[in-house]
Design an enzyme around this catalytic site. Structure first.
Site, PDB file in Angstrom:
ATOM      1  N   LYS A  14       0.828  -1.211   0.000  1.00 16.73           N
ATOM      2  CA  LYS A  14       0.000   0.000   0.000  1.00 16.73           C
ATOM      3  C   LYS A  14       0.860   1.257   0.000  1.00 16.73           C
ATOM      4  O   LYS A  14       0.626   2.177  -0.779  1.00 16.73           O
ATOM      5  CB  LYS A  14      -0.927   0.002   1.233  1.00 16.73           C
ATOM      6  CG  LYS A  14      -1.848  -1.205   1.317  1.00 16.73           C
ATOM      7  CD  LYS A  14      -2.793  -1.112   2.517  1.00 16.73           C
ATOM      8  CE  LYS A  14      -2.101  -1.138   3.866  1.00 16.73           C
ATOM      9  NZ  LYS A  14      -1.615  -2.451   4.302  1.00 16.73           N
ATOM     10  N   ARG A  88      -9.231   0.674   9.314  1.00 18.55           N
ATOM     11  CA  ARG A  88      -8.840  -0.692   9.628  1.00 18.55           C
ATOM     12  C   ARG A  88      -9.903  -1.428  10.419  1.00 18.55           C
ATOM     13  O   ARG A  88      -9.714  -2.607  10.738  1.00 18.55           O
ATOM     14  CB  ARG A  88      -7.562  -0.673  10.460  1.00 18.55           C
ATOM     15  CG  ARG A  88      -6.278  -0.927   9.683  1.00 18.55           C
ATOM     16  CD  ARG A  88      -5.136  -0.817  10.683  1.00 18.55           C
ATOM     17  NE  ARG A  88      -3.941  -1.499  10.311  1.00 18.55           N
ATOM     18  CZ  ARG A  88      -2.931  -0.933   9.647  1.00 18.55           C
ATOM     19  NH1 ARG A  88      -3.025   0.293   9.217  1.00 18.55           N
ATOM     20  NH2 ARG A  88      -1.837  -1.624   9.405  1.00 18.55           N
ATOM     21  N   ARG A 127      12.533  -6.528   5.336  1.00 23.49           N
ATOM     22  CA  ARG A 127      12.315  -5.171   4.834  1.00 23.49           C
ATOM     23  C   ARG A 127      13.100  -4.145   5.647  1.00 23.49           C
ATOM     24  O   ARG A 127      13.165  -4.224   6.868  1.00 23.49           O
ATOM     25  CB  ARG A 127      10.805  -4.889   4.958  1.00 23.49           C
ATOM     26  CG  ARG A 127      10.372  -3.500   4.606  1.00 23.49           C
ATOM     27  CD  ARG A 127       8.888  -3.451   4.376  1.00 23.49           C
ATOM     28  NE  ARG A 127       8.110  -3.391   5.620  1.00 23.49           N
ATOM     29  CZ  ARG A 127       6.803  -3.135   5.643  1.00 23.49           C
ATOM     30  NH1 ARG A 127       6.138  -2.946   4.521  1.00 23.49           N
ATOM     31  NH2 ARG A 127       6.166  -3.094   6.782  1.00 23.49           N
ATOM     32  N   ARG A 161      11.622  -1.474  10.998  1.00 26.77           N
ATOM     33  CA  ARG A 161      10.499  -1.190  11.890  1.00 26.77           C
ATOM     34  C   ARG A 161      10.481  -2.164  13.057  1.00 26.77           C
ATOM     35  O   ARG A 161      10.754  -3.344  12.890  1.00 26.77           O
ATOM     36  CB  ARG A 161       9.187  -1.280  11.119  1.00 26.77           C
ATOM     37  CG  ARG A 161       8.853   0.016  10.399  1.00 26.77           C
ATOM     38  CD  ARG A 161       7.683  -0.133   9.487  1.00 26.77           C
ATOM     39  NE  ARG A 161       6.540  -0.812  10.079  1.00 26.77           N
ATOM     40  CZ  ARG A 161       5.359  -0.896   9.483  1.00 26.77           C
ATOM     41  NH1 ARG A 161       5.182  -0.343   8.304  1.00 26.77           N
ATOM     42  NH2 ARG A 161       4.376  -1.532  10.066  1.00 26.77           N
ATOM     43  N   ARG A 172      -0.096  -8.829  13.638  1.00 27.05           N
ATOM     44  CA  ARG A 172      -0.623  -7.894  12.623  1.00 27.05           C
ATOM     45  C   ARG A 172      -1.539  -8.619  11.652  1.00 27.05           C
ATOM     46  O   ARG A 172      -2.584  -8.099  11.254  1.00 27.05           O
ATOM     47  CB  ARG A 172       0.536  -7.212  11.876  1.00 27.05           C
ATOM     48  CG  ARG A 172       1.183  -6.100  12.691  1.00 27.05           C
ATOM     49  CD  ARG A 172       2.603  -5.823  12.253  1.00 27.05           C
ATOM     50  NE  ARG A 172       2.685  -5.190  10.947  1.00 27.05           N
ATOM     51  CZ  ARG A 172       3.812  -5.123  10.225  1.00 27.05           C
ATOM     52  NH1 ARG A 172       4.918  -5.691  10.672  1.00 27.05           N
ATOM     53  NH2 ARG A 172       3.805  -4.520   9.065  1.00 27.05           N
TER      54      ARG A 172
END
Ligand code: ADP
Ligand code: ZN
Length: 215
Positions: A14, A88, A127, A161, A172
Site C-alpha cells: 500500500k 482498519r 524489509r 520497523r 498484525r
C-alpha cells in the site's frame, strides 16, 4: 480528482503504491501508520501511549486514528486523498464516511490489494527503509548496491520497523483478518470495491490501480 482507500494486509504494498500516486498525480497520502510512527519519534504523549501497542502489532484505538485523520481532512485535497492503512475497523470506516460528508467530499474507490500470506511474511521480514529518503529495500529481493548505503540518496541511516519481526507480524496478520478484512465485504456492498493483484510486479500493480482511477 479522486479520493481512494488502499486496502490490504500488512506488506501488500500500500505504502509503495501510495507514494507513486503522490508523485504521478499529486495526490495526498494519509498513512495512519506513518502518522503514528511520527508521533512516536517526536516523543509526544500520544506517541508514548501507542509505541508498545504498535510494537506488538496490535491496533491502536479507533479514537486516536480517527482523530489523526480528522485533523488532516481539513487541509487541501490536492489531487485527492489516498487513505493508506485507514480505515482498519468497521467503526473507522463509518467514521470516515461521516468525516468525508462533513467536509463535502466523497470516497471514489476502494482498491483491495490481494497478496497471499506466505508472500507477506517473506516481504515483511527482510524489509528495511532509508531514513534519509524513505526508499524501501529488502534483504533478498532488493538489497542496496553497497551494504548499508542508500542507492538513492547515499544515506547510511537504514531503519527496520520495530514491528517487522515474526511475532509482531503474526499479530498484525491476525488483527487484519479479524478486524480489517470485513471491510472488503463492507465496501463491496457499497459498490466501491475494486481488487488488484498485489503479487504482480510493482509497475503492473501501478497500472492496475491507474485503470481503476481513470475508469
Ligand atoms: P502495515 O505495514 O502493517 O500495513 P502501518 O504502517 O499501516 O503498517 O501500521 C503500523 C501499525 O500502526 C499497526 O500495526 C497499528 O498498530 C498502527 N495503526 C496504523 N493504522 C491504524 C489504524 N487505522 N487503526 C489502528 N491502528 C493503526
Ligand atoms: Zn535514501
Amino acid at each position: 480528482m479522486a479520493n481512494i482507500i488502499l486496502l490490504g494486509p500488512p506488506g501488500a504494498g500500500k505504502g509503495t503504491q501510495a507514494k507513486r500516486l503522490v508523485e504521478a498525480r499529486g495526490m495526498v497520502q494519509l498513512s495512519t501508520g506513518d502518522m503514528l510512527r511520527e508521533a512516536k519519534t517526536s516523543g509526544s504523549e500520544m506517541g508514548r501511549k501507542v509505541a508498545d501497542v504498535m510494537a506488538r502489532g496490535e491496533l491502536v484505538t479507533d479514537e486516536i486514528v480517527i482523530g489523526l485523520i480528522r485533523e488532516k481532512l481539513t487541509g487541501a485535497a490536492g489531487g485527492g486523498f489516498i487513505f493508506d492503512g485507514f480505515p482498519r475497523t468497521l467503526a473507522q470506516a463509518d467514521a470516515l464516511g461521516q468525516l468525508m460528508a462533513e467536509v463535502g467530499q466523497s470516497l471514489d474507490a476502494v482498491i483491495e490489494m490481494r497478496v497471499d500470506d506466505a508472500a507477506l511474511v517473506a516481504r515483511i521480514t527482510g524489509r528495511f527503509t532509508c531514513g534519509g529518503c524513505g526508499e524501501v529495500y529488502h534483504d533478498d529481493t532488493k538489497p542496496t548496491k553497497v551494504a548499508g548505503i542508500c542507492d538513492q540518496c547515499g544515506s547510511d541511516n537504514m531503519q527496520r520497523r520495530a514491528d517487522d519481526n515474526a511475532d509482531a507480524l503474526r499479530t498484525r496478520l491476525m488483527e487484519y483478518y479479524k478486524k480489517t478484512s470485513p471491510l472488503i465485504g463492507y465496501y463491496y456492498a457499497k459498490g466501491d470495491l475494486s481488487s488488484v493483484d498485489g503479487l504482480a510486479a510493482m509497475d503492473a500493480v501501478a497500472s492496475s490501480i491507474a485503470l481503476v482511477l481513470d475508469a
